[in-house]
Design a protein around this motif. Sequence first.
Motif, PDB file in Angstrom:
ATOM      1  N   PRO A   1      35.547 -63.002 -27.048  1.00  0.00           N
ATOM      2  CA  PRO A   1      34.529 -62.021 -27.479  1.00  0.00           C
ATOM      3  C   PRO A   1      33.781 -62.398 -28.760  1.00  0.00           C
ATOM      4  N   PHE A   2      34.312 -63.370 -29.516  1.00  0.00           N
ATOM      5  CA  PHE A   2      33.657 -63.711 -30.781  1.00  0.00           C
ATOM      6  C   PHE A   2      32.746 -64.936 -30.661  1.00  0.00           C
ATOM      7  N   ALA A   3      32.522 -65.393 -29.430  1.00  0.00           N
ATOM      8  CA  ALA A   3      31.749 -66.621 -29.225  1.00  0.00           C
ATOM      9  C   ALA A   3      30.392 -66.619 -29.937  1.00  0.00           C
ATOM     10  N   PRO A   4      29.658 -65.491 -29.921  1.00  0.00           N
ATOM     11  CA  PRO A   4      28.315 -65.538 -30.558  1.00  0.00           C
ATOM     12  C   PRO A   4      28.368 -65.680 -32.081  1.00  0.00           C
TER      13      PRO A   4
ATOM     14  N   VAL B   1      50.973 -80.917 -52.926  1.00  0.00           N
ATOM     15  CA  VAL B   1      52.163 -80.326 -53.546  1.00  0.00           C
ATOM     16  C   VAL B   1      53.310 -81.349 -53.546  1.00  0.00           C
ATOM     17  N   PRO B   2      53.894 -81.608 -54.728  1.00  0.00           N
ATOM     18  CA  PRO B   2      55.002 -82.555 -54.794  1.00  0.00           C
ATOM     19  C   PRO B   2      56.181 -82.110 -53.912  1.00  0.00           C
ATOM     20  N   GLY B   3      56.710 -83.032 -53.168  1.00  0.00           N
ATOM     21  CA  GLY B   3      57.856 -82.715 -52.328  1.00  0.00           C
ATOM     22  C   GLY B   3      57.491 -82.121 -50.984  1.00  0.00           C
ATOM     23  N   PHE B   4      56.182 -81.941 -50.737  1.00  0.00           N
ATOM     24  CA  PHE B   4      55.715 -81.442 -49.433  1.00  0.00           C
ATOM     25  C   PHE B   4      55.611 -82.659 -48.515  1.00  0.00           C
ATOM     26  N   THR B   5      56.654 -82.896 -47.750  1.00  0.00           N
ATOM     27  CA  THR B   5      56.751 -84.142 -46.982  1.00  0.00           C
ATOM     28  C   THR B   5      56.380 -83.973 -45.515  1.00  0.00           C
ATOM     29  N   ASN B   6      56.452 -82.710 -45.051  1.00  0.00           N
ATOM     30  CA  ASN B   6      56.248 -82.472 -43.624  1.00  0.00           C
ATOM     31  C   ASN B   6      54.862 -81.891 -43.362  1.00  0.00           C
ATOM     32  N   ILE B   7      53.855 -82.485 -44.008  1.00  0.00           N
ATOM     33  CA  ILE B   7      52.492 -81.925 -43.958  1.00  0.00           C
ATOM     34  C   ILE B   7      51.873 -82.103 -42.575  1.00  0.00           C
ATOM     35  N   ILE B   8      51.307 -81.024 -42.035  1.00  0.00           N
ATOM     36  CA  ILE B   8      50.614 -81.164 -40.744  1.00  0.00           C
ATOM     37  C   ILE B   8      49.373 -82.026 -40.940  1.00  0.00           C
ATOM     38  N   PRO B   9      49.046 -82.806 -39.925  1.00  0.00           N
ATOM     39  CA  PRO B   9      47.794 -83.574 -40.019  1.00  0.00           C
ATOM     40  C   PRO B   9      46.590 -82.645 -39.880  1.00  0.00           C
ATOM     41  N   ASP B  10      45.429 -83.101 -40.341  1.00  0.00           N
ATOM     42  CA  ASP B  10      44.191 -82.339 -40.162  1.00  0.00           C
ATOM     43  C   ASP B  10      44.008 -82.052 -38.668  1.00  0.00           C
ATOM     44  N   PRO B  11      44.024 -80.794 -38.271  1.00  0.00           N
ATOM     45  CA  PRO B  11      43.949 -80.490 -36.831  1.00  0.00           C
ATOM     46  C   PRO B  11      42.572 -80.762 -36.230  1.00  0.00           C
ATOM     47  N   THR B  12      41.571 -80.927 -37.104  1.00  0.00           N
ATOM     48  CA  THR B  12      40.163 -81.150 -36.742  1.00  0.00           C
ATOM     49  C   THR B  12      39.554 -79.915 -36.071  1.00  0.00           C
ATOM     50  N   ARG B  13      38.248 -79.936 -36.038  1.00  0.00           N
ATOM     51  CA  ARG B  13      37.514 -78.790 -35.492  1.00  0.00           C
ATOM     52  C   ARG B  13      37.916 -78.509 -34.043  1.00  0.00           C
ATOM     53  N   ALA B  14      38.294 -79.545 -33.333  1.00  0.00           N
ATOM     54  CA  ALA B  14      38.586 -79.394 -31.909  1.00  0.00           C
ATOM     55  C   ALA B  14      39.788 -78.490 -31.642  1.00  0.00           C
ATOM     56  N   ALA B  15      40.632 -78.313 -32.650  1.00  0.00           N
ATOM     57  CA  ALA B  15      41.835 -77.499 -32.438  1.00  0.00           C
ATOM     58  C   ALA B  15      41.513 -76.010 -32.384  1.00  0.00           C
ATOM     59  N   PHE B  16      40.338 -75.634 -32.891  1.00  0.00           N
ATOM     60  CA  PHE B  16      40.043 -74.209 -33.038  1.00  0.00           C
ATOM     61  C   PHE B  16      39.052 -73.708 -31.992  1.00  0.00           C
ATOM     62  N   ASP B  17      39.254 -72.461 -31.613  1.00  0.00           N
ATOM     63  CA  ASP B  17      38.306 -71.793 -30.726  1.00  0.00           C
ATOM     64  C   ASP B  17      37.994 -70.444 -31.348  1.00  0.00           C
ATOM     65  N   TYR B  18      36.897 -70.405 -32.091  1.00  0.00           N
ATOM     66  CA  TYR B  18      36.570 -69.194 -32.852  1.00  0.00           C
ATOM     67  C   TYR B  18      36.028 -68.065 -31.973  1.00  0.00           C
ATOM     68  N   SER B  19      35.925 -68.333 -30.672  1.00  0.00           N
ATOM     69  CA  SER B  19      35.529 -67.255 -29.765  1.00  0.00           C
ATOM     70  C   SER B  19      36.708 -66.305 -29.522  1.00  0.00           C
ATOM     71  N   GLY B  20      37.894 -66.778 -29.861  1.00  0.00           N
ATOM     72  CA  GLY B  20      39.088 -65.995 -29.523  1.00  0.00           C
ATOM     73  C   GLY B  20      39.527 -66.235 -28.084  1.00  0.00           C
ATOM     74  N   GLY B  21      39.022 -67.299 -27.493  1.00  0.00           N
ATOM     75  CA  GLY B  21      39.302 -67.575 -26.083  1.00  0.00           C
ATOM     76  C   GLY B  21      40.387 -68.610 -25.845  1.00  0.00           C
ATOM     77  N   ARG B  22      41.058 -69.040 -26.892  1.00  0.00           N
ATOM     78  CA  ARG B  22      42.179 -69.981 -26.796  1.00  0.00           C
ATOM     79  C   ARG B  22      41.786 -71.308 -26.133  1.00  0.00           C
ATOM     80  N   GLY B  23      40.579 -71.734 -26.424  1.00  0.00           N
ATOM     81  CA  GLY B  23      40.159 -73.041 -25.925  1.00  0.00           C
ATOM     82  C   GLY B  23      39.115 -72.960 -24.831  1.00  0.00           C
ATOM     83  N   THR B  24      38.917 -71.760 -24.275  1.00  0.00           N
ATOM     84  CA  THR B  24      37.906 -71.618 -23.228  1.00  0.00           C
ATOM     85  C   THR B  24      36.511 -71.510 -23.827  1.00  0.00           C
ATOM     86  N   GLY B  25      36.443 -71.076 -25.088  1.00  0.00           N
ATOM     87  CA  GLY B  25      35.140 -70.845 -25.706  1.00  0.00           C
ATOM     88  C   GLY B  25      34.479 -69.564 -25.217  1.00  0.00           C
ATOM     89  N   LEU B  26      35.213 -68.779 -24.454  1.00  0.00           N
ATOM     90  CA  LEU B  26      34.602 -67.611 -23.813  1.00  0.00           C
ATOM     91  C   LEU B  26      35.105 -66.285 -24.368  1.00  0.00           C
TER      92      LEU B  26
END
Lengths: 246, 331
Positions: free
Chosen positions: B147-150, B120-145
Motif C-alpha cells: 500500500p505504500f508503493a506511491p 563501535v569497538p568490539g562490534f565484530t558481527n556487523i551485518i553487511p550493507d544490505p543495499t537498496r535491493a533488500a528493502f521494499d518500501y511499498s510494504g509488499g515484502r519484495g513484490t513492490g505492490l
Amino acid sequence: MTKLLLPPEPADKLTSPTSRRSFLRYSGASMAVGGLLLAGCDDDSEDSNNRIDVGTGDTGILNYAYALEQLEAAFYVQVKAGQYYANASAAEKQIFDDLALHELAHANFLKAALGTSAIKALEPDFSTINFNEKNSVLEAAQKFEDLGVAAYNGAGRYIESDVNLLLAGKIVSVEARHAALIRDLRSYNKFVDNDVVVLFTPTSATSAPGVGEGTGQERSKRPNQVVEEANVYLKEGSKISANSFN
Amino acid sequence: MDLFKLISEIEQVDPEIYGRIDTRRRVFKHFGLAGKAVTAAVLPGLVSGIFQRAYGQGTATALPTPVQDVLNLALSLEYLEYYFYDSGLKAAGLIPDADRPAFVTIRNDESGHIKVLRGVPGFTNIIPDPTRAAFDYSGGRGTGLGPFAPALVNDYALFLGSSQAFVDTGVRAYKGGAPVLKQNKDLLEAALNIHSVEARHSSHVRTVRRGLSAGQSGQAATTVAADLNNLSGKTGRPKSWISGNDGGGPSPTTNPSTAPVYAAGNPATGAATAIFYPAESNTTQAGVDITANTAGIGAASASEAFDEPLDPASVKSIARNFVAASTALFL
C-alpha cells in the motif's frame, strides 16, 4: 607504598560517590603536586559556592533532571504570561500550551518519583529574557530545550537502574521533539544544526552509506557544563551543583 | 609503585587513558569493586585488571552477543531509513524544493549513524550493507505492490507518512535498546546521541505533514496548528510529538498498518520497577499517574510528555514488512 592506598574502610564507604570524588581530587592533586598522597576520604558535600548539590547516584541524576525541568516549567509559565504569547498565532499558542504542560508534567513527575529526596523548589531568574518579544522567547526556548537534550544524553552514563535509564529516555526524546520544532519556528529546516548535532557530510554524492565526515550525533553535555549554563537562569540560593558527576 | 604516577605517565603517551579506563571518576570504581579493602597484596592484580579493561576491550575482545544484537538491529533500521530517504531524494519531483534540505540532512544523519555504529569497538558481527535491493518500501515484502508503493513515486503525503513511521519506530527501538547497552557507558552515550537526533527528525517530519495538509510549505508549515481530531491518516495533522496513539499513525487501516508503530510492545504492562513496553498512549510512569499528578493535564498531554520504548521483537515485526522476503534482516 601503602600510604597511597585507601585506608581500610568499609566497602560501602569506598563506593559512595562522595568518597570517590574526594579520592579523585586527591589523585588529581597528587599527580600535579607530586607529594600529596591519599590520606583519607573527607566527606564534604557542602559546596563552597553555596549551591544546592543534586546529590549522588540515581537520586542525584533524577534531582539534576528535576532542577532542569523546574527551570523549563517556570520558563513556559512566564511565556504564557507575556505579550508575545498573547499576540501569537493559534498554532504558536498551541505549541506553547503543550510545551508548558509537558515540562510541568516532567517536573511534577520527577518530584513525585523523588519523594522526600527531592531538592527544593528553585527560583528562576529570567531577567535577561523579554517575554513580550518573539525572538527573545524563541531563542530562550531553544536554549532550554537543546540544553535539556544535551543534559539527559550526557547524564545517561551515570544512571544505575535500567528503569531510570528508560524514564530518562522517555523524556529526552520529547525534549528533542520540542527543540526541533522551536528551531524550525526560528529557522525552517534547522531542526538539526551543527551547534547541537555533529553534522555528517558524505564524501561524494555517490558515497555508500556511512562514508563521509561527521557522525549525525547529538552533542551531549556532561553535568558540570550543563549546571553552569542552567545557573545563569537561577537566582542566588537556587543555583545548583552536580559535584558527584564529573 | 605509585599508581597515579603510573597513570599520569601513561597519559603522556596515551591521552586517551582516562577514556579507556572509563573516565577519571570510574578509576575509583575499579577499586570499589575489588572488595572491602585494598591492600598491598591485591594491588598488582587490580592494576593489571584496570589495564586489561583499558586496553583489552575494543580491540581483541568482542562485545557480548546481546549488545551486538542491539547494534545490528539499530544498524538495520538505519539502513532502512537511509535507503528510504536516499530513494526519496532520487525520485524526481517527489520532494518540493523548500523541503529538500531537510531530507538531505536526515539522509546524511542516518549515514553518520551507520558510520558510528559500524565503528563501535568490539562490534565484530556487523551485518553487511544490505543495499537498496533488500528493502521494499511499498510494504509488499519484495513484490513492490504494498500500500505504500506511491510514497517513493509521486505521493509526497505518503512519503511523509512512511517517513514518520520509520523514524518513530527508530526512536522507540533505540530507547528499548538502552538498558542492554548500559554496561558500556561510551556506547550508551553514543546511542543516546543518535536517539535524540531521530526524535528531532520525527518532529520535523510531523511539522512538514501539518503544513502539507494545509497546503503550506517551507517556513509557513510551522504556522499550522496540530489537530487532535485529525492526527492520523495520510492527510493527518499530527503534533510534533506523539499524542495518545496518534490514531494509529499515518496509515492505520492498510496492510501493513502503521498502528503497531504506536501500539504496545511485549510485555505491555508490569510493575513500576520493571521494564515494560506500553503503547504511546500510556499515562502512568513509574507508578505515577501523570494525569492525576499534574493539575490541568489531560490524557493526551500526559501521553505526549513521555515517549515509550519498544522491544526488539515488536520492532522487527514492524520493520519486516519493508524488506524483501528473501533477506535475513529483522528475523
